[in-house]
Enzyme design. Sequence first.
Site, PDB file in Angstrom:
ATOM      1  N   ALA A  15       0.834  -1.205   0.000  1.00 11.91           N
ATOM      2  CA  ALA A  15       0.000   0.000   0.000  1.00 11.91           C
ATOM      3  C   ALA A  15       0.866   1.251   0.000  1.00 11.91           C
ATOM      4  CB  ALA A  15      -0.910  -0.008   1.228  1.00 11.91           C
ATOM      5  N   LEU A  70       2.707  -0.708   4.399  1.00 11.97           N
ATOM      6  CA  LEU A  70       3.076   0.364   3.476  1.00 11.97           C
ATOM      7  C   LEU A  70       4.293  -0.020   2.643  1.00 11.97           C
ATOM      8  CD1 LEU A  70       2.679   3.649   5.567  1.00 11.97           C
ATOM      9  CD2 LEU A  70       1.185   2.802   3.736  1.00 11.97           C
ATOM     10  N   CYS A  71       4.196   0.271   1.343  1.00 10.74           N
ATOM     11  CA  CYS A  71       5.288  -0.026   0.427  1.00 10.74           C
ATOM     12  C   CYS A  71       6.562   0.728   0.804  1.00 10.74           C
ATOM     13  CB  CYS A  71       4.858   0.341  -0.986  1.00 10.74           C
ATOM     14  SG  CYS A  71       5.990  -0.194  -2.280  1.00 10.74           S
ATOM     15  N   PHE A  72       6.419   1.949   1.354  1.00 10.46           N
ATOM     16  CA  PHE A  72       7.600   2.739   1.674  1.00 10.46           C
ATOM     17  C   PHE A  72       8.345   2.213   2.898  1.00 10.46           C
ATOM     18  CE2 PHE A  72       6.643   5.538  -1.664  1.00 10.46           C
ATOM     19  CZ  PHE A  72       7.704   6.420  -1.814  1.00 10.46           C
TER      20      PHE A  72
END
Length: 257
Positions: free
Chosen positions: A83, A158-160
């Site tokens: 995400a 989260l992708c980050f």
Amino acid sequence: MTNDTCLPPAEVLIDHLPMDGSFNMALDEAFLELAAEREHSIVRIYRWSEPTVSLGCFQARTGPVPPQFRSLPTVRRLSGGGAILHDQELTYSVVLPAQHAARHNPSGLYATVHRALIRLLGDCGAAALLRADHDVRLAAIRDAANAATSPATAEPFLCFLRGDPNDVVHGTGSKIIGSAQRRRRGVILQHGSILLRTSALAADLPGIQDLVPNFLLAEFTERLPAAVAAAVADRWTVRDVTAAELQRAEDIRGRSA
């Protein structure tokens, strides 16, 4: 992609008004569909009108969602990965037709675009590098310290907070740009998030301006479209979105509703 390869021209679209998540994803998908009928590339720079979570195309909606994200608008991306919280950021997308040289090495497109962004970041005061290069430097330190490998854990929401060799990171190792792709019948869509500042909803993710307070944001924003276009095309023009493209995006939104 080499300098002696003739690349198709690109058309650059800059969305000056932030739009909602469903429109942004629908317009990217419209360009992906239309690329099958076209011989030019599309470069698009856009923003989001409100904090929005986009889920990767294979990411389950039923998994654990951090409480601060549960009331936010949520959209499904065409691309994979984790995400993304779209808040204090700029987003780019490129759509390359099937005859583009990148079709021979789609994964190489990540480094091609990211290295162009790294050069622009450096020009604007923010030293950055690919995570693969950053990790090579760290490996020697870890080996010298005999550091143990961390045990495997579930991937963050989260992708980050995830790591990929093609990520663009600040010298501290903080991820500031991440991208993902969708490929369809030789056409490639790649879009990416450029994290500018920390969001109040994700305080543990610093953006470029947090890491580099004197970062030249206005210059970066102005030069960004040309930097991305030059990475994928020999020449380009800037234009507005057409009525036909908008209608295709609305049709896609209607199908997804």
